[in-house]
Design a protein around this motif. Structure first.
Motif, PDB file in Angstrom:
ATOM      1  N   ASP A  48       0.829  -1.689   0.070  1.00 33.67           N
ATOM      2  CA  ASP A  48      -0.156  -0.235   0.018  1.00 33.67           C
ATOM      3  C   ASP A  48       0.929   1.493   0.329  1.00 33.67           C
ATOM      4  O   ASP A  48       0.020   1.908  -0.499  1.00 33.67           O
ATOM      5  CB  ASP A  48      -0.857  -0.094   1.047  1.00 33.67           C
ATOM      6  N   LYS A  49       1.918   1.101   0.182  1.00 31.66           N
ATOM      7  CA  LYS A  49       2.661   2.073   0.651  1.00 31.66           C
ATOM      8  C   LYS A  49       3.579   2.580  -0.539  1.00 31.66           C
ATOM      9  O   LYS A  49       3.534   3.586  -1.095  1.00 31.66           O
ATOM     10  CB  LYS A  49       3.942   2.004   2.387  1.00 31.66           C
ATOM     11  N   TYR A  50       4.200   1.883  -0.957  1.00 34.45           N
ATOM     12  CA  TYR A  50       4.473   1.851  -2.559  1.00 34.45           C
ATOM     13  C   TYR A  50       3.262   2.271  -3.487  1.00 34.45           C
ATOM     14  O   TYR A  50       3.553   3.331  -4.060  1.00 34.45           O
ATOM     15  CB  TYR A  50       5.176   0.252  -3.067  1.00 34.45           C
ATOM     16  N   SER A  51       2.439   1.727  -3.746  1.00 32.96           N
ATOM     17  CA  SER A  51       1.433   1.930  -4.149  1.00 32.96           C
ATOM     18  C   SER A  51       0.645   3.971  -4.353  1.00 32.96           C
ATOM     19  O   SER A  51       0.647   4.283  -5.418  1.00 32.96           O
ATOM     20  CB  SER A  51       0.104   1.128  -4.674  1.00 32.96           C
ATOM     21  N   PHE A  52       0.847   4.281  -3.393  1.00 36.62           N
ATOM     22  CA  PHE A  52       0.892   5.453  -2.508  1.00 36.62           C
ATOM     23  C   PHE A  52       1.300   6.272  -2.658  1.00 36.62           C
ATOM     24  O   PHE A  52       1.415   6.920  -3.309  1.00 36.62           O
ATOM     25  CB  PHE A  52       0.338   5.196  -0.915  1.00 36.62           C
ATOM     26  N   VAL A  53       2.894   6.052  -2.996  1.00 32.25           N
ATOM     27  CA  VAL A  53       3.807   6.398  -3.051  1.00 32.25           C
ATOM     28  C   VAL A  53       3.502   6.574  -4.768  1.00 32.25           C
ATOM     29  O   VAL A  53       4.374   8.046  -5.045  1.00 32.25           O
ATOM     30  CB  VAL A  53       5.141   5.992  -2.861  1.00 32.25           C
ATOM     31  N   GLN A  54       3.772   5.750  -5.812  1.00 34.09           N
ATOM     32  CA  GLN A  54       3.842   6.037  -6.683  1.00 34.09           C
ATOM     33  C   GLN A  54       2.717   7.022  -7.055  1.00 34.09           C
ATOM     34  O   GLN A  54       2.894   7.560  -8.445  1.00 34.09           O
ATOM     35  CB  GLN A  54       3.596   4.487  -7.352  1.00 34.09           C
ATOM     36  N   GLN A  55       1.291   6.566  -6.774  1.00 36.44           N
ATOM     37  CA  GLN A  55       0.453   7.244  -7.455  1.00 36.44           C
ATOM     38  C   GLN A  55       0.725   8.623  -7.230  1.00 36.44           C
ATOM     39  O   GLN A  55       0.484  10.009  -8.455  1.00 36.44           O
ATOM     40  CB  GLN A  55      -0.839   7.106  -6.804  1.00 36.44           C
ATOM     41  N   ILE A  56       0.997   9.609  -5.872  1.00 36.69           N
ATOM     42  CA  ILE A  56       1.779  11.000  -5.692  1.00 36.69           C
ATOM     43  C   ILE A  56       2.614  11.235  -6.650  1.00 36.69           C
ATOM     44  O   ILE A  56       2.620  12.387  -7.559  1.00 36.69           O
ATOM     45  CB  ILE A  56       2.250  10.752  -4.039  1.00 36.69           C
ATOM     46  N   ASN A  57       3.279  10.701  -7.374  1.00 34.87           N
ATOM     47  CA  ASN A  57       4.196  10.392  -8.130  1.00 34.87           C
ATOM     48  C   ASN A  57       3.388  10.488  -9.285  1.00 34.87           C
ATOM     49  O   ASN A  57       4.883  11.977 -10.512  1.00 34.87           O
ATOM     50  CB  ASN A  57       5.937   9.828  -8.266  1.00 34.87           C
ATOM     51  N   ASP A  58       3.267   9.947  -9.987  1.00 34.86           N
ATOM     52  CA  ASP A  58       1.718  10.402 -10.970  1.00 34.86           C
ATOM     53  C   ASP A  58       1.571  11.196 -11.036  1.00 34.86           C
ATOM     54  O   ASP A  58       1.003  12.225 -12.233  1.00 34.86           O
ATOM     55  CB  ASP A  58       1.863   9.033 -11.237  1.00 34.86           C
ATOM     56  N   ASP A  59       0.945  11.814 -10.002  1.00 33.35           N
ATOM     57  CA  ASP A  59      -0.089  12.975  -9.544  1.00 33.35           C
ATOM     58  C   ASP A  59       1.198  14.219 -10.088  1.00 33.35           C
ATOM     59  O   ASP A  59       0.814  15.382 -10.636  1.00 33.35           O
ATOM     60  CB  ASP A  59      -0.533  12.828  -8.672  1.00 33.35           C
TER      61      ASP A  59
ATOM     62  N   GLY B 201      -7.885  10.895  -0.208  1.00 34.17           N
ATOM     63  CA  GLY B 201      -9.362  11.070  -0.444  1.00 34.17           C
ATOM     64  C   GLY B 201      -9.289   9.641  -0.863  1.00 34.17           C
ATOM     65  O   GLY B 201     -10.521   9.065  -1.183  1.00 34.17           O
ATOM     66  N   LEU B 202      -8.786   9.524  -2.835  1.00 28.04           N
ATOM     67  CA  LEU B 202      -9.109   8.577  -3.743  1.00 28.04           C
ATOM     68  C   LEU B 202      -8.503   7.556  -2.263  1.00 28.04           C
ATOM     69  O   LEU B 202      -9.242   6.125  -3.000  1.00 28.04           O
ATOM     70  CB  LEU B 202      -8.810   9.196  -4.700  1.00 28.04           C
ATOM     71  N   PHE B 203      -7.577   7.683  -2.124  1.00 28.91           N
ATOM     72  CA  PHE B 203      -6.611   6.116  -1.796  1.00 28.91           C
ATOM     73  C   PHE B 203      -7.403   5.525  -0.911  1.00 28.91           C
ATOM     74  O   PHE B 203      -7.162   4.319  -0.635  1.00 28.91           O
ATOM     75  CB  PHE B 203      -5.769   6.376  -1.389  1.00 28.91           C
ATOM     76  N   GLY B 204      -7.585   6.893   0.441  1.00 25.08           N
ATOM     77  CA  GLY B 204      -8.988   6.375   1.398  1.00 25.08           C
ATOM     78  C   GLY B 204      -9.586   5.218   0.936  1.00 25.08           C
ATOM     79  O   GLY B 204     -10.002   4.414   1.293  1.00 25.08           O
ATOM     80  N   ASP B 205     -10.398   5.492  -0.196  1.00 21.68           N
ATOM     81  CA  ASP B 205     -12.274   5.135  -0.103  1.00 21.68           C
ATOM     82  C   ASP B 205     -11.745   3.974  -1.237  1.00 21.68           C
ATOM     83  O   ASP B 205     -12.232   3.181  -1.353  1.00 21.68           O
ATOM     84  CB  ASP B 205     -12.521   6.067  -1.908  1.00 21.68           C
ATOM     85  N   LYS B 206     -10.212   4.161  -1.681  1.00 24.77           N
ATOM     86  CA  LYS B 206      -9.621   2.521  -2.129  1.00 24.77           C
ATOM     87  C   LYS B 206      -9.510   1.582  -0.797  1.00 24.77           C
ATOM     88  O   LYS B 206      -9.619   0.157  -1.253  1.00 24.77           O
ATOM     89  CB  LYS B 206      -8.281   2.875  -3.229  1.00 24.77           C
ATOM     90  N   ILE B 207      -9.169   1.823  -0.158  1.00 23.48           N
ATOM     91  CA  ILE B 207      -8.908   0.626   0.982  1.00 23.48           C
ATOM     92  C   ILE B 207     -10.264   0.410   1.266  1.00 23.48           C
ATOM     93  O   ILE B 207     -10.193  -0.414   2.137  1.00 23.48           O
ATOM     94  CB  ILE B 207      -7.603   1.347   1.676  1.00 23.48           C
ATOM     95  N   SER B 208     -11.246   1.800   1.863  1.00 22.71           N
ATOM     96  CA  SER B 208     -12.449   0.914   2.481  1.00 22.71           C
ATOM     97  C   SER B 208     -13.092   0.206   1.110  1.00 22.71           C
ATOM     98  O   SER B 208     -14.490   0.174   1.921  1.00 22.71           O
ATOM     99  CB  SER B 208     -13.339   2.910   2.966  1.00 22.71           C
ATOM    100  N   LYS B 209     -12.374   0.299   0.169  1.00 22.32           N
ATOM    101  CA  LYS B 209     -14.419   0.138  -0.883  1.00 22.32           C
ATOM    102  C   LYS B 209     -15.747   1.139  -1.091  1.00 22.32           C
ATOM    103  O   LYS B 209     -16.345   0.844  -1.555  1.00 22.32           O
ATOM    104  CB  LYS B 209     -14.139  -1.440  -1.163  1.00 22.32           C
ATOM    105  N   GLU B 210     -15.078   1.798  -0.783  1.00 21.14           N
ATOM    106  CA  GLU B 210     -16.860   2.942  -0.203  1.00 21.14           C
ATOM    107  C   GLU B 210     -15.978   4.259  -1.930  1.00 21.14           C
ATOM    108  O   GLU B 210     -14.105   4.295  -2.641  1.00 21.14           O
ATOM    109  CB  GLU B 210     -16.571   4.054   0.514  1.00 21.14           C
ATOM    110  N   THR B 211     -16.833   5.080  -2.298  1.00 20.85           N
ATOM    111  CA  THR B 211     -16.761   6.111  -2.888  1.00 20.85           C
ATOM    112  C   THR B 211     -17.081   7.898  -2.882  1.00 20.85           C
ATOM    113  O   THR B 211     -17.670   8.517  -3.144  1.00 20.85           O
ATOM    114  CB  THR B 211     -16.842   5.867  -4.475  1.00 20.85           C
TER     115      THR B 211
END
Length: 310
Positions: free
Chosen positions: A252-263, A288-298
């Protein structure tokens, strides 16, 4: 009808036919008709077509003496101009796309030739990303379409970088980095900068993607410049975001860092620069988006949609 009127009306219609024939010849002739030209040729030839019409139409106009002759010529000129502009605009974009494709191919060829020169391959990689940013603006592409271009370029670029069979086995960069090793190297940047600066990143080519190796290589260079503080601030910002999300596992940490870097990269390619306030805004959005992914909400988008209707 009296013969004089017959001759006058015939001459009048012939005048219109000659102008129509001129327009159609300039536009659709098999031998150089403007509509048959494409890309750069269409762009370069547009002005000549209009000038040729003016020249030939003036010769046709001199043969007649009708009160509204000038008005008819003007209407035909406008008709031609509309068709030329329509084709011109379409082919101007096509020319830009052709130039873009050539630049991407040259970048890919360049990396094949200069694969041992890291400075050269880094420049070629950045040139390719700049070209993608440019064609996005030219063709009004959306972020998803731009991402597809970036992903395609990355795939071909790194395939060319490791084009020899011996380089693929066993040293070809993996499709996905080892998350734990990536985070360990990343932590060194703030915890043991000197150790990080002495790392030979090529030794990690079997466990890190080429994209991640370039990422760390870029940070090594920036730590030796005035950007050092800003670079570390960026890492602290992302670390704070991970604490807010209470991320535990390395994936999860790696994925989050990658998404931020892409942003950040996407923002920079679109806006040429990025300020700290922009980074904070992007990180808040990703939280917000990553929190939704973890909780499987929108919740993130639902909140935006709801607030926009208020």
């Amino acid at each position: 009808m009296e013969i004089t009127n017959v001759l006058k009306s015939t001459s009048y219609l012939e005048f219109i036919n000659e102008l129509d024939n001129l327009v159609y010849e300039l536009l659709y002739s098999q031998n150089g008709g403007y509509i048959n030209l494409d890309s750069k040729d269409a762009v370069v030839e547009a002005k000549n077509i209009i000038e040729k019409f003016s020249y030939e139409a003036s010769k046709i106009r001199k043969k007649v003496d009708f009160e509204n002759a000038d008005s008819i010529v003007k209407d035909k000129h406008k008709e031609l101009l509309n068709q030329v502009e329509k084709h011109y605009n379409k082919e101007a974009i096509q020319w830009a796309d052709n130039v873009y494709q050539d630049m991407i191919e040259n970048c890919l060829m360049g990396v094949s030739i200069n694969k041992e020169d890291k400075e050269s391959t880094d420049k070629l990689y950045n040139r390719g990303l700049c070209a993608i940013s440019w064609i996005k603006d030219v063709k009004n592409l959306n972020d998803e379409e731009q991402k597809k271009l970036v992903d395609g370029f990355n795939s071909e670029f790194f395939d060319n970088l490791y084009s020899n069979e011996e380089e693929y086995i066993p040293n070809r960069a993996p499709d996905q980095s080892n998350c734990t090793i990536f985070l360990e190297i990343r932590n060194l940047i703030t915890e043991d900068e000197n150790h990080f600066l002495t790392l030979d990143l090529s030794e990690f080519s079997s466990v890190l993607t080429q994209k991640d190796i370039l990422y760390f290589s870029g940070i090594q260079k920036e730590l030796a410049t005035y950007k050092k503080t800003s670079q570390k601030d960026e890492l602290f910002l992302i670390d704070s975001a991970m604490e807010i999300l209470n991320l535990k596992n390395n994936e999860d940490k790696y994925s989050f860092v990658q998404q931020i870097n892409d942003d950040f990269l996407l923002f920079m390619t679109n806006n040429k620069k990025i300020e700290e306030k922009d980074k904070i805004t992007l990180v808040k959005r990703r939280i917000g988006l990553f929190g939704d992914k973890i909780s499987k909400e929108t919740k993130y988008y639902k909140k935006l949609l709801t607030s926009s209707n208020e």
